[in-house]
Design a protein around this motif. Sequence first.
Motif, PDB file in Angstrom:
ATOM      1  N   HIS A  86       0.839  -1.193   0.000  1.00  0.00           N
ATOM      2  CA  HIS A  86       0.000   0.000   0.000  1.00  0.00           C
ATOM      3  C   HIS A  86       0.875   1.245   0.000  1.00  0.00           C
ATOM      4  O   HIS A  86       0.679   2.172  -0.768  1.00  0.00           O
ATOM      5  CB  HIS A  86      -0.896   0.010   1.240  1.00  0.00           C
ATOM      6  CG  HIS A  86      -2.190  -0.704   1.041  1.00  0.00           C
ATOM      7  ND1 HIS A  86      -3.120  -0.287   0.123  1.00  0.00           N
ATOM      8  CD2 HIS A  86      -2.716  -1.793   1.626  1.00  0.00           C
ATOM      9  CE1 HIS A  86      -4.169  -1.112   0.166  1.00  0.00           C
ATOM     10  NE2 HIS A  86      -3.923  -2.030   1.061  1.00  0.00           N
ATOM     11  N   LEU A  87       1.834   1.202   0.899  1.00  0.00           N
ATOM     12  CA  LEU A  87       2.732   2.333   1.049  1.00  0.00           C
ATOM     13  C   LEU A  87       3.492   2.573  -0.250  1.00  0.00           C
ATOM     14  O   LEU A  87       3.602   3.703  -0.743  1.00  0.00           O
ATOM     15  CB  LEU A  87       3.699   2.042   2.192  1.00  0.00           C
ATOM     16  CG  LEU A  87       4.727   3.093   2.513  1.00  0.00           C
ATOM     17  CD1 LEU A  87       4.043   4.398   2.845  1.00  0.00           C
ATOM     18  CD2 LEU A  87       5.580   2.645   3.674  1.00  0.00           C
ATOM     19  N   ALA A  88       3.960   1.482  -0.805  1.00  0.00           N
ATOM     20  CA  ALA A  88       4.754   1.577  -2.022  1.00  0.00           C
ATOM     21  C   ALA A  88       3.919   2.094  -3.186  1.00  0.00           C
ATOM     22  O   ALA A  88       4.354   2.929  -3.963  1.00  0.00           O
ATOM     23  CB  ALA A  88       5.316   0.205  -2.348  1.00  0.00           C
ATOM     24  N   ARG A  89       2.708   1.605  -3.241  1.00  0.00           N
ATOM     25  CA  ARG A  89       1.812   2.019  -4.317  1.00  0.00           C
ATOM     26  C   ARG A  89       1.504   3.506  -4.179  1.00  0.00           C
ATOM     27  O   ARG A  89       1.489   4.255  -5.149  1.00  0.00           O
ATOM     28  CB  ARG A  89       0.529   1.206  -4.219  1.00  0.00           C
ATOM     29  CG  ARG A  89      -0.245   1.070  -5.500  1.00  0.00           C
ATOM     30  CD  ARG A  89      -1.446   0.201  -5.256  1.00  0.00           C
ATOM     31  NE  ARG A  89      -2.286   0.786  -4.219  1.00  0.00           N
ATOM     32  CZ  ARG A  89      -3.418   1.453  -4.467  1.00  0.00           C
ATOM     33  NH1 ARG A  89      -3.850   1.592  -5.678  1.00  0.00           N
ATOM     34  NH2 ARG A  89      -4.130   1.957  -3.477  1.00  0.00           N
ATOM     35  N   MET A  90       1.285   3.911  -2.959  1.00  0.00           N
ATOM     36  CA  MET A  90       1.006   5.324  -2.707  1.00  0.00           C
ATOM     37  C   MET A  90       2.176   6.175  -3.161  1.00  0.00           C
ATOM     38  O   MET A  90       2.001   7.192  -3.812  1.00  0.00           O
ATOM     39  CB  MET A  90       0.807   5.554  -1.207  1.00  0.00           C
ATOM     40  CG  MET A  90      -0.567   5.223  -0.740  1.00  0.00           C
ATOM     41  SD  MET A  90      -0.640   5.509   1.028  1.00  0.00           S
ATOM     42  CE  MET A  90      -2.122   4.624   1.387  1.00  0.00           C
ATOM     43  N   GLN A  91       3.347   5.709  -2.788  1.00  0.00           N
ATOM     44  CA  GLN A  91       4.534   6.488  -3.148  1.00  0.00           C
ATOM     45  C   GLN A  91       4.655   6.612  -4.657  1.00  0.00           C
ATOM     46  O   GLN A  91       4.944   7.684  -5.185  1.00  0.00           O
ATOM     47  CB  GLN A  91       5.781   5.818  -2.571  1.00  0.00           C
ATOM     48  CG  GLN A  91       7.033   6.617  -2.864  1.00  0.00           C
ATOM     49  CD  GLN A  91       8.207   6.117  -2.060  1.00  0.00           C
ATOM     50  OE1 GLN A  91       8.061   5.552  -0.998  1.00  0.00           O
ATOM     51  NE2 GLN A  91       9.389   6.324  -2.575  1.00  0.00           N
ATOM     52  N   ARG A  92       4.380   5.521  -5.338  1.00  0.00           N
ATOM     53  CA  ARG A  92       4.485   5.559  -6.789  1.00  0.00           C
ATOM     54  C   ARG A  92       3.458   6.524  -7.376  1.00  0.00           C
ATOM     55  O   ARG A  92       3.770   7.353  -8.226  1.00  0.00           O
ATOM     56  CB  ARG A  92       4.257   4.154  -7.352  1.00  0.00           C
ATOM     57  CG  ARG A  92       4.567   4.066  -8.826  1.00  0.00           C
ATOM     58  CD  ARG A  92       4.042   2.800  -9.411  1.00  0.00           C
ATOM     59  NE  ARG A  92       2.588   2.746  -9.253  1.00  0.00           N
ATOM     60  CZ  ARG A  92       1.830   1.856  -9.844  1.00  0.00           C
ATOM     61  NH1 ARG A  92       2.366   0.941 -10.594  1.00  0.00           N
ATOM     62  NH2 ARG A  92       0.525   1.845  -9.662  1.00  0.00           N
ATOM     63  N   ASP A  93       2.228   6.411  -6.875  1.00  0.00           N
ATOM     64  CA  ASP A  93       1.169   7.280  -7.386  1.00  0.00           C
ATOM     65  C   ASP A  93       1.466   8.741  -7.070  1.00  0.00           C
ATOM     66  O   ASP A  93       1.205   9.627  -7.877  1.00  0.00           O
ATOM     67  CB  ASP A  93      -0.175   6.874  -6.780  1.00  0.00           C
ATOM     68  CG  ASP A  93      -0.637   5.523  -7.290  1.00  0.00           C
ATOM     69  OD1 ASP A  93      -0.084   5.075  -8.313  1.00  0.00           O
ATOM     70  OD2 ASP A  93      -1.520   4.918  -6.674  1.00  0.00           O
ATOM     71  N   ILE A  94       2.000   8.960  -5.883  1.00  0.00           N
ATOM     72  CA  ILE A  94       2.301  10.333  -5.479  1.00  0.00           C
ATOM     73  C   ILE A  94       3.405  10.905  -6.356  1.00  0.00           C
ATOM     74  O   ILE A  94       3.330  12.042  -6.818  1.00  0.00           O
ATOM     75  CB  ILE A  94       2.681  10.365  -3.984  1.00  0.00           C
ATOM     76  CG1 ILE A  94       1.426  10.198  -3.134  1.00  0.00           C
ATOM     77  CG2 ILE A  94       3.395  11.663  -3.630  1.00  0.00           C
ATOM     78  CD1 ILE A  94       1.689   9.891  -1.690  1.00  0.00           C
TER      79      ILE A  94
END
Lengths: 104, 554
Positions: free
Chosen positions: B342-350
Amino acid sequence: MSGAAPERYLLRLFIAGPSPRSHRTMENLRRICSTHLQDRFDLEVVDIYQQQALAEASQVVAAPTLLKLSPPPVRRIVGDLSDETRVLHGLGLPVLPPGPADER
Amino acid sequence: MLTKAPTGIAGFDDVTQGGLPAGRPSLVCGGAGCGKTLFAVTFLVNGATQFSEPGVFMSFEERAEDLAANVASLGYDLDGLVAQGKLTIDHVRVERSEIEEAGEYDLEGLFVRLAYAVDSIKAKRVVLDTVETLFSGLSDAAILRSELRRLFGWLKERGLTAIITGERGEGQLTRQGLEEYVSDCVVLLDNRVEDQITTRRLRVVKYRGSAHGSNEYPFLIDDAGISVLPVTSADLDYAVSSAVVSTGIEGLDAMFGPGGFYQGSSILISGVSGTGKTTIGSSFIDAACRRGERCLSFVFEESGAQICRNVRSVGLDLARHVESGLLRFEAARPSLFGLEMHLARMQRDIDAFKPGLVLIDPVSALRGPVNELQATLLRMVDMLKSRGITALFTSLRTDGTFDQVGDLGLSSLMDAWVKLLDVDANGERTRTLYVIKARGMSHSNQVREFLMSSAGIRLVDAYVGPAGVLTGTARVVQEAQEEADALRRRQDSERRRREVVRRRQSIERQIADLRASLDMAEEEESLLLSHEETRDSLLSGGRDAIAARRSAAE
């Protein structure tokens, strides 16, 4: 299997240049063919260094590789063909009992 | 300095500080289905398209057509690359049932084919996927080992950057112990299932002659290809902004000294279900979008469309911002990925969207072991702060008691904390909010009642009196009561004032009466005096007359 309607064997031998192993392989093959197939085989020898595309198309991985194209099924025999029993097995030929046919 | 060949895989080049060792073979190993082939294909495709390094894919498992079909879903056009002469795929088929081994052999055929493929397109990159398959096709392991060793040496000699994939083995990285031969760089891929949630992870086991991130990093395979997501824990040295951003709610802004929150701060809005967290969050978003900031909203419980529809009832038009591209919703079920992912996905999207405001609604939906959760959230906050992004977290979990599990240790990470509280009294529920903390700014310590209507969110002063905090109807009643009291008090004092006036008047009247009687007395007195004088003079005059008379008579 052995008697009626003898089929012609179409064989292709892939060797890696004129190395001692290549020579040994060809000798082994000639001996086996002349003993077991007499005149009913066509042999093509391919140097993979010369015909890389053919080597790729024929799925050659090991050298030397003997490819039996016909009669089906297609089989491949890798190695210098020093193990005659296995070569005959690979070619789908009956393994003769040790006797006069055995030239070793 | 070791030269490196960038893989073009987002994140991986960061972790390895540049990519794989150039001109050397690297081992990528992992269990079945962990993405080895995909990693390798991406390395080649990126090499061909981004770094003008053509590549050879030697597949020992999949046929070229299957391979092309499999990666087409990621947007890779292998056939196109092949046609352009940037890629060659050679499927090496080794079928044990077709092969008879009769004597000595070597793998010169493989070398010839590889050399042929490399020369035909002047390849700089090579992938061997999965070379260990040879061991199941050919029985002479001793020959295979020595030939593979020779093959890796050959790749190095030719200066080819190569990826050799290997299946994870028992007690060692690969089944055949390839890591002994390919010792420059070993990357381990993993696909782990914990609590029914799968997380793909990547770890650089070794990298000779280079520093590298040694952690396990989650990686993602989706329609954007493969991305490794190093969640770098930021140092606490990010720049801070003293710009203030509005919450979009007038009354709430007024509760903070500067009139809003600091840009780039982390704000927690907590409250139990139905207290209006999402609505307040949406108000933040609306305000940010109106300022022209990009907003990214990670929602775990509702879809973006649903939120847009719902907040229309409080007069917020989020759909407009979605259309204009300023607002993006990323909705996902919390159980879809692990925390790390989740965290990683968020970072990528951000990183892709570059928002100024991020909403995570609700952060309490993320589940996992407490310590992991806490670490994840800490990094999430760090990640957002280091990018100067204002972050808004909503949390369900703080219902009065602050047990450690309850608030996820979030409170200490947050710069500001607004708590929403439903007050239940007199058969009605009223929404109130108050500010628990706001770092670096003065803030109101009052409980405010807020009303949500089609006109938006409005804050009203809650009644705080000796009887406690009164809100809603009770507040209205109390206010009416107070007004009545005041009226009564006003009337009382009026009455008292009139009384005083009256009394004063009566005293004055008395004084006037007294003065009048005094005057009368004085008058009487003077009259008496004059009478007496007259009498006296008359008497003396009489006496004189008598005396005269007496004397005359005498």
